[in-house]
Design an enzyme around this catalytic site. Structure first.
Site, PDB file in Angstrom:
ATOM      1  N   LYS A 115       0.831  -1.217   0.000  1.00 18.30           N
ATOM      2  CA  LYS A 115       0.000   0.000   0.000  1.00 18.30           C
ATOM      3  C   LYS A 115       0.858   1.255   0.000  1.00 18.30           C
ATOM      4  O   LYS A 115       0.626   2.176  -0.783  1.00 18.30           O
ATOM      5  CB  LYS A 115      -0.924   0.027   1.219  1.00 18.30           C
ATOM      6  CG  LYS A 115      -2.107  -0.899   1.148  1.00 18.30           C
ATOM      7  CD  LYS A 115      -3.135  -0.569   2.209  1.00 18.30           C
ATOM      8  CE  LYS A 115      -2.547  -0.434   3.593  1.00 18.30           C
ATOM      9  NZ  LYS A 115      -1.874  -1.661   4.065  1.00 18.30           N
TER      10      LYS A 115
ATOM     11  N   THR B 192       3.960   1.577  -0.911  1.00 17.54           N
ATOM     12  CA  THR B 192       4.711   1.649  -2.161  1.00 17.54           C
ATOM     13  C   THR B 192       3.833   2.200  -3.282  1.00 17.54           C
ATOM     14  O   THR B 192       4.257   3.065  -4.064  1.00 17.54           O
ATOM     15  CB  THR B 192       5.249   0.253  -2.528  1.00 17.54           C
ATOM     16  OG1 THR B 192       6.000  -0.259  -1.425  1.00 17.54           O
ATOM     17  CG2 THR B 192       6.132   0.316  -3.751  1.00 17.54           C
TER      18      THR B 192
ATOM     19  N   ARG C 256       2.096   7.261   7.754  1.00 15.42           N
ATOM     20  CA  ARG C 256       2.487   7.001   9.140  1.00 15.42           C
ATOM     21  C   ARG C 256       3.999   6.816   9.252  1.00 15.42           C
ATOM     22  O   ARG C 256       4.671   6.445   8.298  1.00 15.42           O
ATOM     23  CB  ARG C 256       1.788   5.741   9.656  1.00 15.42           C
ATOM     24  CG  ARG C 256       0.293   5.887   9.835  1.00 15.42           C
ATOM     25  CD  ARG C 256      -0.342   4.555  10.180  1.00 15.42           C
ATOM     26  NE  ARG C 256      -0.204   3.609   9.084  1.00 15.42           N
ATOM     27  CZ  ARG C 256      -0.407   2.308   9.200  1.00 15.42           C
ATOM     28  NH1 ARG C 256      -0.725   1.785  10.372  1.00 15.42           N
ATOM     29  NH2 ARG C 256      -0.278   1.510   8.151  1.00 15.42           N
TER      30      ARG C 256
ATOM     31  N   LYS D 264       7.635  -7.699   8.904  1.00 16.27           N
ATOM     32  CA  LYS D 264       7.040  -6.943   7.806  1.00 16.27           C
ATOM     33  C   LYS D 264       8.000  -5.915   7.202  1.00 16.27           C
ATOM     34  O   LYS D 264       7.839  -5.470   6.077  1.00 16.27           O
ATOM     35  CB  LYS D 264       5.775  -6.232   8.303  1.00 16.27           C
ATOM     36  CG  LYS D 264       4.839  -5.758   7.209  1.00 16.27           C
ATOM     37  CD  LYS D 264       3.506  -5.366   7.800  1.00 16.27           C
ATOM     38  CE  LYS D 264       2.532  -4.949   6.698  1.00 16.27           C
ATOM     39  NZ  LYS D 264       2.883  -3.695   6.070  1.00 16.27           N
TER      40      LYS D 264
ATOM     41  N   ALA E  92      -3.028  -0.562  12.576  1.00 22.54           N
ATOM     42  CA  ALA E  92      -4.466  -0.653  12.296  1.00 22.54           C
ATOM     43  C   ALA E  92      -5.103  -1.911  12.852  1.00 22.54           C
ATOM     44  O   ALA E  92      -6.308  -1.947  13.039  1.00 22.54           O
ATOM     45  CB  ALA E  92      -4.720  -0.577  10.794  1.00 22.54           C
TER      46      ALA E  92
ATOM     47  N   PHE F 206      -3.487  -1.890   6.688  1.00 20.90           N
ATOM     48  CA  PHE F 206      -4.135  -3.157   6.344  1.00 20.90           C
ATOM     49  C   PHE F 206      -5.344  -2.927   5.422  1.00 20.90           C
ATOM     50  O   PHE F 206      -5.324  -2.023   4.609  1.00 20.90           O
ATOM     51  CB  PHE F 206      -4.484  -3.939   7.606  1.00 20.90           C
ATOM     52  CG  PHE F 206      -3.270  -4.325   8.408  1.00 20.90           C
ATOM     53  CD1 PHE F 206      -2.271  -5.118   7.844  1.00 20.90           C
ATOM     54  CD2 PHE F 206      -3.096  -3.895   9.715  1.00 20.90           C
ATOM     55  CE1 PHE F 206      -1.135  -5.469   8.567  1.00 20.90           C
ATOM     56  CE2 PHE F 206      -1.960  -4.248  10.438  1.00 20.90           C
ATOM     57  CZ  PHE F 206      -0.986  -5.031   9.867  1.00 20.90           C
TER      58      PHE F 206
ATOM     59  N   PHE G 291       3.585  -7.950  -9.784  1.00 19.42           N
ATOM     60  CA  PHE G 291       4.829  -8.633  -9.456  1.00 19.42           C
ATOM     61  C   PHE G 291       5.328  -9.346 -10.717  1.00 19.42           C
ATOM     62  O   PHE G 291       4.553  -9.653 -11.631  1.00 19.42           O
ATOM     63  CB  PHE G 291       4.612  -9.652  -8.330  1.00 19.42           C
ATOM     64  CG  PHE G 291       4.443  -9.037  -6.969  1.00 19.42           C
ATOM     65  CD1 PHE G 291       5.402  -9.231  -5.994  1.00 19.42           C
ATOM     66  CD2 PHE G 291       3.332  -8.271  -6.658  1.00 19.42           C
ATOM     67  CE1 PHE G 291       5.258  -8.676  -4.724  1.00 19.42           C
ATOM     68  CE2 PHE G 291       3.173  -7.710  -5.400  1.00 19.42           C
ATOM     69  CZ  PHE G 291       4.150  -7.916  -4.433  1.00 19.42           C
TER      70      PHE G 291
ATOM     71  N   TRP H 283       7.154  -0.515  -7.823  1.00 19.89           N
ATOM     72  CA  TRP H 283       8.417  -0.966  -7.226  1.00 19.89           C
ATOM     73  C   TRP H 283       9.547  -0.885  -8.262  1.00 19.89           C
ATOM     74  O   TRP H 283      10.634  -0.404  -7.955  1.00 19.89           O
ATOM     75  CB  TRP H 283       8.269  -2.405  -6.713  1.00 19.89           C
ATOM     76  CG  TRP H 283       9.423  -2.834  -5.835  1.00 19.89           C
ATOM     77  CD1 TRP H 283       9.492  -2.794  -4.483  1.00 19.89           C
ATOM     78  CD2 TRP H 283      10.688  -3.352  -6.281  1.00 19.89           C
ATOM     79  NE1 TRP H 283      10.716  -3.254  -4.037  1.00 19.89           N
ATOM     80  CE2 TRP H 283      11.477  -3.606  -5.128  1.00 19.89           C
ATOM     81  CE3 TRP H 283      11.232  -3.631  -7.538  1.00 19.89           C
ATOM     82  CZ2 TRP H 283      12.771  -4.124  -5.199  1.00 19.89           C
ATOM     83  CZ3 TRP H 283      12.540  -4.141  -7.606  1.00 19.89           C
ATOM     84  CH2 TRP H 283      13.282  -4.382  -6.450  1.00 19.89           C
TER      85      TRP H 283
END
Length: 542
Positions: free
Chosen positions: A72, A74, A95, A106, A274, A302, A370, A398
Site C-alpha cells: 500500500k 509503495t 504514518r 514486515k 491498524a 491493512f 509482481f 516498485w
C-alpha cells in the site's frame, strides 16, 4: 557482512534534494521549517499560513494482506510521484514506521524499490524522535501513578484497578504480562500489569487525533489511568501530570517533512497500527498537507475492514475530512493466498470494494504487479473489474517508480468525487456500533461478549463512555477474528474479549479474538539481516 537489500541500496544511491527545496515545493514558509540535518524537517504548525481552500484527499487502503503486506505504501508513493510528474501539486501523508515491524517480519514503512520516501534508514529507525516522545510521556505517566500510590495515595487509587500501561517500541511478547513493585515496601506496591507497543499506546492515538497543542493538552488531561476504591475514574489531570506530558510532546506534535524518490513532499507523522490501534497518520499532518497541496494521498493500515473503516469512522469523523477517492491495493499473490486460485480469491477483493462503497466513496482497484504475475491472471482481474463495474488500473511502482503509476494516476483523476461519510452513529451506543461493523463490514452473524467484556460494558455505561466511537482490534488476515479464516467468510461470530475506554483519544478499544497489543517476534526476525559497516552504511533494511 549482510548483502544490501535492493530497497536500501536504491535509496542510498539516490541523490536527495535539500529539505529546504522540498519545503518550497510544498509551499511551507522558511520560518515554519525546523530542519533535522539536510534532508528532514519538522513543520512548526504555529508558524503556518493556511490557504483559503483545501485540496482533495485520496485514501489508499487494501484488500486483506499476506504476512508480507501488499505494498500500500509503495503504491501510494509511486502514485504521488506519478501525479507530480503530471505537473500537479501533490503530497503524501503517511504514518511513521514502528521498530516492531522493522525488526520483526514486515519490514519498514517507507515503500520499496523506486517508490520510496527518503532518507529511508533514518525514517525506519529513530527519525525525529516522535516515537520516543510518545514512550517517554506514556512511561512518565505510569511512573507518576505508581509514585502517587507509594507516597500516601491521596486520590485513593485502587492498585488492582490501575489501567495505564507502560510502552516500548519493540515486539516483545515477554512484556505482555509483568509484575512490578517487587523487592519490599521501598520499591512500590506489587501488582500485575504489562507493556503495550508504542504504536498502540493511547498517547500515540492522542497525538494522531489532536488538532493543535491546546487540543493535545486537553486530551492528555482526560487520559484515564486508574479507578478509585469507589470506582471513580482517575485522570492525568487528577494527578497533576498533564503539563509535564504536554511538555514532552511539544515537538512531537509538529509533522515531519521528507521527500519521495520523485521529489514529492511527504508528511510522515504518527504511527498507530491498524490491527490493534486506529491505523491512521496524524490529523495535523493531513490538514497541513491539504492546506498546501491540491491533491493529498494518505493511507490507512491493512485492509478496508481495519484501517479504512477507522479512517472514516474515527479520523474523518473527528476531523471533518471528506474523501474524494479511495484506492484499494490488490495483488495476485494476495488473491491466491485468500482463495487458492483467483476465482475464489477475488471474493476477498470484492468484499473490500463493497466496504468502501458503504462509506459513500468510489473505489479504484490498483493491481500492484509482481514479476510472477502471468498475462492470463492479469486478464482475469481486468475482466472481473469490467464485469462488476469496478475501476481498475495496473501499476509497477516498485520497479518503475512514478512512471509505473501513470495509468493509475489517470484513472484516479477521472474518478474523483466528494461525499464520503461514516458508517455508524456512536450515539446509538458501543454495542450498536460493534454490531454494525460486525454484520456490515465483517459479515459476521452475531457478536459474543466475554464475561470481562460485559463487565467492561457496564463500566462504560456508568461513566457515559458507551457513546464514543469504537476502535476494533482484530487480526488483519481475515474478516473474522480467526486469522486462519481467509477469503470472504460469512456467518461467523465476532468474539469481543475486552472493552477499554480511551478517554483521551476519544474512542473505545474492543479487543477481539486472540489479538495482542504487544506483538512478538517471528522465528527469524528481520533484525538478524540488518547490519552496518565501518563507514556507517546500513544494509538489510526493507
Amino acid at each position: 557482512m549482510t548483502q544490501p537489500n535492493p530497497d536500501v541500496a536504491i535509496a542510498q544511491a539516490h541523490t536527495l534534494e535539500p529539505i529546504t527545496e522540498i519545503a518550497l515545493r510544498a509551499e511551507i514558509p522558511p520560518e515554519a521549517l525546523v530542519t533535522f540535518g539536510p534532508y528532514k524537517a519538522k513543520v512548526d504548525i504555529t508558524r503556518l499560513r493556511g490557504r483559503r481552500e483545501a485540496g482533495q484527499l485520496v485514501l489508499v487502503t487494501g484488500m486483506s494482506p499476506t504476512p508480507a503486506g501488499e505494498g500500500k505504501s509503495t503504491v501510494l508513493i509511486g502514485l504521488a510521484d506519478a501525479l507530480t510528474r503530471r505537473g500537479l501539486n501533490a503530497a503524501a501523508a503517511l504514518r511513521e514506521p514502528s521498530q516492531g515491524p522493522v525488526m520483526g517480519i514486515k519490514g519498514g514503512a517507507t515503500g520499496g524499490g523506486y517508490a520510496q520516501i527518503v532518507p529511508m534508514e533514518d525514517i525506519n529507525l529513530h527519525f525525529t524522535g516522535d516515537f520516543h516522545a510518545v514512550a517517554a510521556a506514556t512511561n512518565t505517566l505510569a511512573a507518576l501513578v505508581d509514585n502517587h500510590v507509594q507516597q500516601g495515595n491521596e486520590l485513593r487509587i485502587d492498585a488492582r484497578r490501575i489501567v495505564w500501561q507502560r510502552c516500548l517500541d519493540v515486539n516483545d511478547r515477554s512484556l505482555r504480562g509483568v509484575i512490578t513493585g517487587l523487592g519490599g515496601t521501598a520499591h512500590g506496591t506489587p501488582r500485575e500489569t504489562g507493556f503495550t507497543i508504542t504504536a498502540a499506546s493511547e498517547i500515540m492515538a492522542v497525538l494522531c487525533l489532536a488538532a493543535d497543542l491546546e487540543d493535545l493538552r486537553l486530551r492528555l488531561g482526560r487520559l484515564t489511568v486508574a479507578f478509585t476504591f469507589d470506582g471513580a475514574p482517575v485522570t492525568a489531570d487528577d494527578l497533576g501530570a498533564t503539563g509535564a506530558l504536554a511538555a514532552l510532546m511539544k515537538e512531537a506534535i509538529n509533522p515531519n517533512l521528507v521527500q519521495t524518490l520523485g521529489g514529492t513532499p511527504a508528511y510522515v507523522h504518527g504511527g498507530p497500527f491498524a490491527n490493534i490501534a486506529h491505523g491512521c497518520s496524524s490529523l495535523i499532518a493531513t490538514r497541513v498537507a491539504l492546506e498546501h497541496a491540491d491533491l493529498v494521498l494518505t493511507e490507512a493500515g491493512f485492509g478496508s475492514d481495519l484501517g479504512a473503516e477507522k479512517f472514516f469512522d474515527i479520523k474523518a469523523r473527528h476531523g471533518g475530512l471528506d474523501v474524494a477517492g479511495v484506492v484499494v491495493v490488490a495483488t495476485i499473490r494476495s488473491l491466491k493466498y485468500h482463495g487458492g486460485d483467483l476465482a475464489d480469491g477475488v471474493r476477498n477483493l470484492a468484499r473490500h470494494v463493497d466496504n468502501i462503497r458503504q462509506f459513500g466513496a468510489t473505489p479504484l482497484v490498483a493491481l500492484n504487479l509482481f514479476t510472477t504475475d502471468t498475462p492470463a491472471e492479469r486478464s482475469f482481474l481486468r475482466d472481473w473489474a469490467r464485469d462488476h463495474g469496478v475501476a481498475l488500473a495496473e501499476c509497477e511502482v516498485w520497479a518503475r517508480g512514478g512512471t509505473g503509476a501513470e495509468q493509475l494516476a489517470e484513472v484516479l483523476l477521472d474518478n474523483l468525487s466528494a461525499g464520503s461519510r461514516p458508517l455508524y452513529d456512536p450515539r446509538h451506543g458501543v454495542e450498536a456500533s460493534i454490531a454494525t461493523l460486525a454484520t456490515q463490514i465483517y459479515h459476521a452473524e452475531k457478536v459474543e461478549y466475554s464475561p470481562q467484556a460485559l463487565r467492561d460494558l457496564a463500566v462504560l455505561r456508568e461513566h457515559g463512555w458507551d457513546r464514543l466511537p469504537v476502535c476494533i482490534s482484530k487480526t488483519q488476515y481475515s474478516f473474522s477474528d480467526d486469522p486462519a479464516a481467509l477469503g470472504a467468510p460469512t456467518g461467523h461470530t465476532l468474539h469481543v474479549r475486552e472493552l477499554i475506554p480511551r478517554t483521551g483519544a476519544g474512542f473505545i478499544v474492543a479487543l477481539t479474538g486472540a489479538v495482542m497489543t504487544m506483538p512478538g517476534l517471528p522465528a527469524r526476525p528481520a533484525a538478524e539481516g540488518i547490519d552496518i559497516d565501518a563507514a556507517g552504511k546500513i544494509s538489510g533494511l526493507f
